[in-house]
Every structure is written in C-alpha cells, then in structure tokens.
Design an enzyme around this catalytic site. Structure first.
Site, PDB file in Angstrom:
ATOM      1  CB  ALA A  33      55.784  11.375 -20.516  1.00 15.23           C
ATOM      2  CB  THR A  99      48.465  11.536 -24.221  1.00 13.36           C
ATOM      3  OG1 THR A  99      49.170  10.152 -24.369  1.00 13.36           O
ATOM      4  CG2 THR A  99      48.637  12.369 -23.030  1.00 13.36           C
ATOM      5  CB  THR A 133      40.086  22.233 -24.710  1.00 14.55           C
ATOM      6  OG1 THR A 133      39.480  22.948 -25.779  1.00 14.55           O
ATOM      7  CG2 THR A 133      39.251  20.733 -25.096  1.00 14.55           C
ATOM      8  CG  ASP A 134      37.057  26.436 -26.184  1.00 14.31           C
ATOM      9  OD1 ASP A 134      38.014  25.712 -26.166  1.00 14.31           O
ATOM     10  OD2 ASP A 134      36.740  27.692 -26.409  1.00 14.31           O
ATOM     11  CD  GLU A 135      40.569  23.055 -29.739  1.00 18.04           C
ATOM     12  OE1 GLU A 135      40.917  22.281 -30.893  1.00 18.04           O
ATOM     13  OE2 GLU A 135      41.459  24.036 -29.180  1.00 18.04           O
ATOM     14  CE1 TYR A 159      43.675  18.467 -27.028  1.00 17.02           C
ATOM     15  CE2 TYR A 159      42.270  20.219 -28.038  1.00 17.02           C
ATOM     16  CZ  TYR A 159      43.185  20.037 -26.804  1.00 17.02           C
ATOM     17  OH  TYR A 159      42.920  20.921 -26.062  1.00 17.02           O
ATOM     18  CG  ASP A 290      40.839  26.483 -43.342  1.00 23.66           C
ATOM     19  OD1 ASP A 290      41.342  26.334 -42.531  1.00 23.66           O
ATOM     20  OD2 ASP A 290      39.306  26.254 -44.094  1.00 23.66           O
ATOM     21  N   GLY A 293      38.349  19.707 -41.612  1.00 23.07           N
ATOM     22  CA  GLY A 293      37.444  20.359 -40.070  1.00 23.07           C
ATOM     23  C   GLY A 293      37.986  21.087 -39.410  1.00 23.07           C
TER      24      GLY A 293
END
Ligand code: NAD
Ligand code: TYD
Length: 352
Positions: A33, A99, A133-135, A159, A290, A293
């Site tokens: 896109a 998305t 992702t590992d997230e 995300y 920071d 989260g």
C-alpha cells in the site's frame, strides 16, 4: 510459478524480495500500500528485473488480491503487510486493527476463494505464510525460559494484540477451511532499509544528526536481535519444508539490553565517523520517559526450526551491527528520502 509478497516495499519484505530473486527464478508479485513505512526505493536494486512486478494496493482489497492470485497462478503468499511500530500503536491503535486484523482477514478470504479453485499439484503446493512477531507472547522475567511455540499468547501493546489476533485468524482458516498456512514468530530484526523510527536506525540517524539518543526508562529492557538476512532465510526454509499448519519461532539467540546496543552503535560510529569535538556519540544518550506497558524482556527458543528444518542464524550480532552501521553511513540519501515531513511530525509528537 509465482509468489505474492505483501508488504514487500517495507523493511523485511524488501530484503526478502531481493534475496528471493537472488536465489530463485520463481517470479514475485509485490503488493504494497506504500504507507509511510513502504518505499519503492527499497526495491531499487531489482532495476527492471522481468521476474518482478510491483502493484500498489492494500491486502484489505480482497477483489484485487483474488485477481492477483488468479492472474499470476500464485503458488504461495508471504504476508509481511502490517503496521509495525509499537509506539505508533500506543498513540493511535485503530490503523493497526484495520491493517493487521481486517487486512489479514481479507487476505485470508481471497486466498481461501483462490485455493478453492485449485486442484491437483497446484492445490498440493499452495501455501500462505504469515509473518508474525514474538511480541504476541508478552514479556519475560529475567529468569523465565524463552518463548516457545507452546507459550500462551499474552500481548501487551495494541501492536502485539493486533498481531496476536491476526495469528489466531490464520490458525482458524487452517482448522476451519483447511487453508495450508504457516506462521513464523520472529524476534527483533535489524539491517538495511529499516525505517528510522525503530531503535537501531533511529540511534544511528540521531547520532549522525547531533540529536539526543532517547533511551526509554532504565534502558535495561532486553531484546533478542536477529539480522534481517537470517529472518529471510528462515522464512524461505519454512515455506519450503514446514508442514501446513505449523508455527515456528525464529530468533538469533542474542539477548541484549537496549543500552548495550546503543553503546555498541556509538562505539562503531566513533571509529567510522568520529565526532568533530573528539567526544563519543555516547555523550548524546538521554534517558526519557518509559514506553507505557513496555515489555521487559523478549527471548526466543528457536529449537523447533533448528531441529525440524535445520535452520540456524548465520550472521553474528557484531558483524551484522557493523555492516548495518556501514549501510546507513553509505546511504544518507535513502535516510533523507524516508524522513519526510510526515516522519518529522511523528518525531515531534513522540519525543517532544
Ligand atoms: P515495515 O513497517 O517496515 O513494513 C510494512 C510494509 O507493509 C510497508 O511497506 C507498508 O507500506 C506495507 N503495508 C502497510 N499496510 C498495508 C496494507 N494494508 N496493504 C499492503 N501493504 C501494507 O515492517 P517490517 O519491520 O518490515 O515488518 C514486516 C512484518 O514482519 C510485519 O508483519 C511485522 O509484524 C513482522 N515482524 C517484524 C519484526 C521487526 O523487528 N521489524 C520482527 C518480527 C516480525
Ligand atoms: P523498537 O525498535 O521500537 O522495537 P520493539 O518495540 O518492537 O521491540 O524498540 C526496541 C527497544 O528499544 C524497545 O525496548 C524500546 C526501546 N526504544 C528506546 O529505548 N528508545 C527509542 O527511541 C525507541 C524507538 C525504542
């Protein structure tokens, strides 16, 4: 034969397309896109290679995706298309769900419709590989074992939640419709063509521009860094040999605290492009508020892909970081092009 690479003008996708065409004569259709993170210059090395075709469009456009699948008799889809930056997901989550969730849903629907038209060898061969992702696994305490494929999903950022939702959708299309899917969950990547909002290219770019190097919190958060070339080789291997329905964790076995990564970058720049005043770039480090989260530690247990598919990373962090710094030093025009007005607005909002 042809593969469809979605998000192929972004960081990992463009590295993947270029690598693929170096190693295979199988043609590539890239669908992207071209959001702020997508850049056709990333594919410039391909020149007028007749094996490659670029189409601007969204994975959310099911009609377009299905037409591309049919017209090109696609034998595999590799889905990189996503909104990918955690900080942006914190300041505005909606595009991540449009998305990463609804876009992936449309891509799956188009793939299911196309798969339904295939028979014989074409049906046997078809795969959809979803790059994740590992997230999705959340955060680890210092002494907890690394994320395995069996670790429960506990996403902490918008995300990560959107990627987790997309992984669940992909799994459901396998269980419900028999779509031959594969999922990879990879740790933090670095390398050429990474957008300078992510830690490593942001620090290189800011250092060279005489700006602050912002470290969130105490800088002791740990990431498991993998060079993008190794991520691409893992995806190729999973596509080639992974059993449909399988998921594979991909990582570099290279855990490092953010502040250590930043110090290494400063050390490399001090040698390659010394500051005019003779001081180290490390003087530019500034500790800032920071990330809300903020996941403390990621680490990948990559034993499944190693034992089942024989994949291992080939690029050491020392070598990969040095060549990455050299790439950014050699490509100031690329950085200038992508750090457009919209990018500067983001930096102003995020870092004040
Ligand atoms: P990126 O942000 O650099 O690139 C994403 C690409 O997707 C861009 O070219 C963008 O234009 C395109 N895109 C966005 N929305 C689209 C849409 N609706 N339709 C078509 N194209 C669209 O991201 P990246 O770092 O290259 O990550 C690629 C994939 O790998 C993502 O799915 C991400 O979740 C995953 N991943 C990234 C990392 C990392 O460290 N960067 C690690 C593990 C997994
Ligand atoms: P990032 O590159 O955004 O990747 P991710 O959030 O997907 O891991 O960030 C990597 C680490 O660096 C993460 O712990 C957040 C931290 N970080 C900073 O300390 N300062 C920054 O300016 C950025 C962008 C990230």
């Amino acid at each position: 034969m042809t593969i469809l690479v979605t998000g192929g003008a972004g960081f990992i996708g463009s590295n993947f397309v270029i690598d693929w065409l170096k190693q295979s004569d199988e043609a590539v259709v890239t669908l992207d896109a071209l959001t702020y993170a997508g850049n056709l210059a990333n594919l410039g090395a391909l020149g007028a290679d007749s094996r490659h075709r670029f189409v601007r469009g969204s994975i959310g456009d099911g009609v377009l995706v299905e037409r591309l699948l049919r017209q090109n008799a696609v034998r595999a889809v590799v889905n990189f298309a996503a909104e990918s930056h955690v900080d942006r997901s914190i300041s505005g989550p909606a595009p991540f769900f449009e998305t990463n969730v609804m876009g992936t849903l449309a891509l799956l629907e188009a793939s299911r419709a196309y798969f339904g038209t295939l028979d014989g060898a074409a049906r046997e061969a078809f795969r959809l590989l979803h790059v994740s992702t590992d997230e999705v696994y959340g955060t680890l305490a210092p002494d907890e074992p690394a994320f395995a494929e069996t670790t429960p999903y506990r996403p902490n950022s918008p995300y990560a939640a959107s990627k987790a939702a997309s992984d669940h959708l992909v799994r459901a299309y396998r269980e419900t419709y028999g779509l031959p899917v594969l999922v990879t969950n990879c740790s933090n990547n670095y390398g050429p063509y990474q957008f300078p909002e992510k830690l490593i290219p942001l620090v290189i770019n800011n250092a060279l521009s005489g700006k602050a190097l912002p470290i969130y919190g105490d800088g002791r958060q740990v990431r498991d860094w993998l060079h993008v070339a190794d991520h691409c080789s893992a995806i190729r291997r999973v596509l080639e040999a992974g059993a449909p329905g399988a998921t594979f964790n991909v990582g570099g076995d290279n855990q490092m605290a953010n502040i250590e990564v930043v110090q290494l970058i400063c050390g490399l720049l001090d040698v390659r492009r010394p500051r005019g005043d003779g001081k180290s770039y490390a003087e530019q480090v500034v500790y800032v508020a920071d990330r809300p989260g903020h996941d403390r530690r990621y680490a990948i247990d990559a034993r499944r892909i190693a034992t089942e598919l024989g994949w291992r990373p080939a690029v050491s962090f020392a070598e990969g970081l040095a060549t990455t710094v050299d790439w950014y030093l050699a490509n100031p025009d690329w950085v200038a092009d992508v750090t457009s007005g919209a990018y500067r607005d983001w930096i102003a909002r995020q870092y004040g």
